[in-house]
Design a protein around this motif. Structure first.
Motif, PDB file in Angstrom:
ATOM      1  N   THR A  93     -73.481  29.781 -32.208  1.00 30.89           N
ATOM      2  CA  THR A  93     -72.338  29.498 -31.339  1.00 30.89           C
ATOM      3  C   THR A  93     -72.084  30.674 -30.409  1.00 30.89           C
ATOM      4  OG1 THR A  93     -71.377  28.069 -33.043  1.00 30.89           O
ATOM      5  CG2 THR A  93     -69.887  28.870 -31.330  1.00 30.89           C
ATOM      6  N   ARG A  94     -72.108  31.879 -30.929  1.00 30.93           N
ATOM      7  CA  ARG A  94     -71.881  33.080 -30.116  1.00 30.93           C
ATOM      8  C   ARG A  94     -72.826  33.128 -28.916  1.00 30.93           C
ATOM      9  NH1 ARG A  94     -70.631  38.700 -31.627  1.00 30.93           N
ATOM     10  NH2 ARG A  94     -70.959  38.219 -33.830  1.00 30.93           N
ATOM     11  N   LEU A 153     -64.532  35.028 -26.772  1.00 32.11           N
ATOM     12  CA  LEU A 153     -65.497  35.418 -27.796  1.00 32.11           C
ATOM     13  C   LEU A 153     -65.007  36.635 -28.564  1.00 32.11           C
ATOM     14  CD1 LEU A 153     -69.059  35.152 -28.150  1.00 32.11           C
ATOM     15  CD2 LEU A 153     -68.422  37.508 -27.806  1.00 32.11           C
ATOM     16  N   ILE A 168     -62.126  35.858 -31.019  1.00 33.05           N
ATOM     17  CA  ILE A 168     -62.557  35.106 -32.203  1.00 33.05           C
ATOM     18  C   ILE A 168     -63.399  35.967 -33.143  1.00 33.05           C
ATOM     19  CG2 ILE A 168     -64.016  33.166 -32.956  1.00 33.05           C
ATOM     20  CD1 ILE A 168     -63.125  31.768 -30.265  1.00 33.05           C
ATOM     21  N   LEU A 210     -59.850  31.860 -35.617  1.00 35.98           N
ATOM     22  CA  LEU A 210     -59.419  30.995 -34.519  1.00 35.98           C
ATOM     23  C   LEU A 210     -57.893  30.819 -34.502  1.00 35.98           C
ATOM     24  CD1 LEU A 210     -62.162  28.301 -35.071  1.00 35.98           C
ATOM     25  CD2 LEU A 210     -62.012  29.836 -33.118  1.00 35.98           C
ATOM     26  N   PHE A 256     -64.796  27.234 -28.197  1.00 38.72           N
ATOM     27  CA  PHE A 256     -65.542  27.513 -29.417  1.00 38.72           C
ATOM     28  C   PHE A 256     -66.037  26.201 -30.033  1.00 38.72           C
ATOM     29  CE2 PHE A 256     -66.097  28.072 -33.947  1.00 38.72           C
ATOM     30  CZ  PHE A 256     -66.858  29.226 -34.010  1.00 38.72           C
ATOM     31  N   CYS A 269     -69.843  25.287 -30.596  1.00 37.98           N
ATOM     32  CA  CYS A 269     -70.241  25.089 -31.991  1.00 37.98           C
ATOM     33  C   CYS A 269     -70.952  23.740 -32.131  1.00 37.98           C
ATOM     34  CB  CYS A 269     -69.005  25.160 -32.877  1.00 37.98           C
ATOM     35  SG  CYS A 269     -69.346  25.280 -34.635  1.00 37.98           S
TER      36      CYS A 269
END
Length: 116
Positions: A27-28, A39, A42, A56, A67, A71
């Motif tokens: 995800t990052r 980013l 989180i 979150l 996100f 994701c």
């Protein structure tokens, strides 16, 4: 060691370190340069404090849904990714199951907005 995604007040999702790493790192990698504020908000506990979780809870609706979207995209791409190739093929369905559970929990959050 268990890792955790804190989603909201008293709500979260936990997984083994390997599953957690697959999800949060894939995800990052999808965040764009102009989205680094989200980013960093989180991932700060993981990156800056060495904690075993991301948070979150305090991000706004825009960051929360960004996100979520990344994701979901990362989950869809995972079976074909280099990271999936590094784990036993038999483990991929388990990673995807955990991923889908995280997304379900996020969908129950009041900040969640279904994208069109």
């Amino acid at each position: 060691m268990g890792m955790y995604v804190s989603i909201g007040e008293g709500t979260g999702w936990s997984a083994s370190g390997g599953v957690f790493d697959c999800i949060v790192e894939a995800t990052r990698g999808l965040f764009k340069e102009d989205e680094q504020c989200c980013l960093e908000s989180i991932y700060a506990p993981l990156d800056e404090q060495g904690q075993s979780f991301i948070v979150l809870d305090y991000v706004d609706e825009v960051c929360f849904n960004l996100f979520y979207a990344y994701c979901k995209m990362a989950m869809d791409e995972f079976p074909f990714s280099q990271r999936a190739a590094l784990i036993a093929e038999a483990r991929v369905p388990g990673v995807l199951f955990g991923w889908s559970e995280l997304l379900k929990i996020m969908q129950a959050d009041p900040r969640y907005r279904e994208s069109s």
